[in-house]
Design a protein around this motif. Sequence first.
Motif, PDB file in Angstrom:
ATOM      1  N   UNK A 145       0.870  -1.163   0.090  1.00  0.00           N
ATOM      2  CA  UNK A 145       0.072   0.040   0.021  1.00  0.00           C
ATOM      3  C   UNK A 145       0.896   1.160  -0.055  1.00  0.00           C
ATOM      4  N   UNK A 146       0.637   2.165  -0.898  1.00  0.00           N
ATOM      5  CA  UNK A 146       1.410   3.519  -0.955  1.00  0.00           C
ATOM      6  C   UNK A 146       0.763   4.417  -0.089  1.00  0.00           C
ATOM      7  N   UNK A 147       1.617   5.212   1.027  1.00  0.00           N
ATOM      8  CA  UNK A 147       0.961   5.903   1.773  1.00  0.00           C
ATOM      9  C   UNK A 147       1.574   7.214   1.786  1.00  0.00           C
ATOM     10  N   UNK A 148       0.841   8.218   1.834  1.00  0.00           N
ATOM     11  CA  UNK A 148       1.362   9.653   1.849  1.00  0.00           C
ATOM     12  C   UNK A 148       1.432   9.992   3.340  1.00  0.00           C
ATOM     13  N   UNK A 149       2.623   9.690   4.017  1.00  0.00           N
ATOM     14  CA  UNK A 149       2.875   9.817   5.223  1.00  0.00           C
ATOM     15  C   UNK A 149       2.817  11.344   5.867  1.00  0.00           C
ATOM     16  N   UNK A 150       3.020  12.289   4.929  1.00  0.00           N
ATOM     17  CA  UNK A 150       3.022  13.575   5.300  1.00  0.00           C
ATOM     18  C   UNK A 150       1.390  13.813   5.640  1.00  0.00           C
ATOM     19  N   UNK A 151       0.723  13.478   4.898  1.00  0.00           N
ATOM     20  CA  UNK A 151      -0.673  13.750   4.932  1.00  0.00           C
ATOM     21  C   UNK A 151      -1.487  12.901   6.243  1.00  0.00           C
ATOM     22  N   UNK A 152      -0.643  11.869   6.595  1.00  0.00           N
ATOM     23  CA  UNK A 152      -0.961  10.935   7.500  1.00  0.00           C
ATOM     24  C   UNK A 152      -0.659  11.666   8.774  1.00  0.00           C
ATOM     25  N   UNK A 153       0.187  12.647   8.911  1.00  0.00           N
ATOM     26  CA  UNK A 153       0.545  13.264  10.416  1.00  0.00           C
ATOM     27  C   UNK A 153       1.734  12.417  10.886  1.00  0.00           C
TER      28      UNK A 153
END
Length: 160
Positions: A49-57
């Motif tokens: 799964x590709x996660x945008x960690x910046x948006x996830x905080x």
Amino acid sequence: MREKILTFIEKNSRIDLKELAIVLGVEEVAVMNELEQMEKENIICGYHTLINWDKAGVEKVSALIEVRVTPQRGMGFDKVAERIYNYPEVNAVYLISGSFDLLVSLEGKTLRDVSQFVSDKLSTLESVLSTQTNFILKKYKDHGTVMAEQTKDERIQMIP
């Protein structure tokens, strides 16, 4: 059929098998059997799964480390690469052309964590001649997916 299956699941690993079978024009069981076979043959090595960690905080620091090494007699770069990829912080190791031999992708919680890993673990390996750390400041595109916010063109179109 293999290449078509791989092409579809590389972009969307969550595609329903029934839907994939319809797109390919084959039976669902044929797709399932082909996927299982490719997993056994290590053609398909995992699903991610590709996660945008910046948006996830979530605070994460990613870096690409260029590494120059002395290849080991009779083993080339493989043994050195194996020692590096066995560290849990390391996401990927690539043999590359150019002025460095290996490209190492890794993550840590802070810049200090990454720097400490490079200085304490990576740079101290017997075959490592030098390293260069490149911190990833922003991801624009990752694994074929655009990560950056798309800006809208807010200019008004003038029709003469």
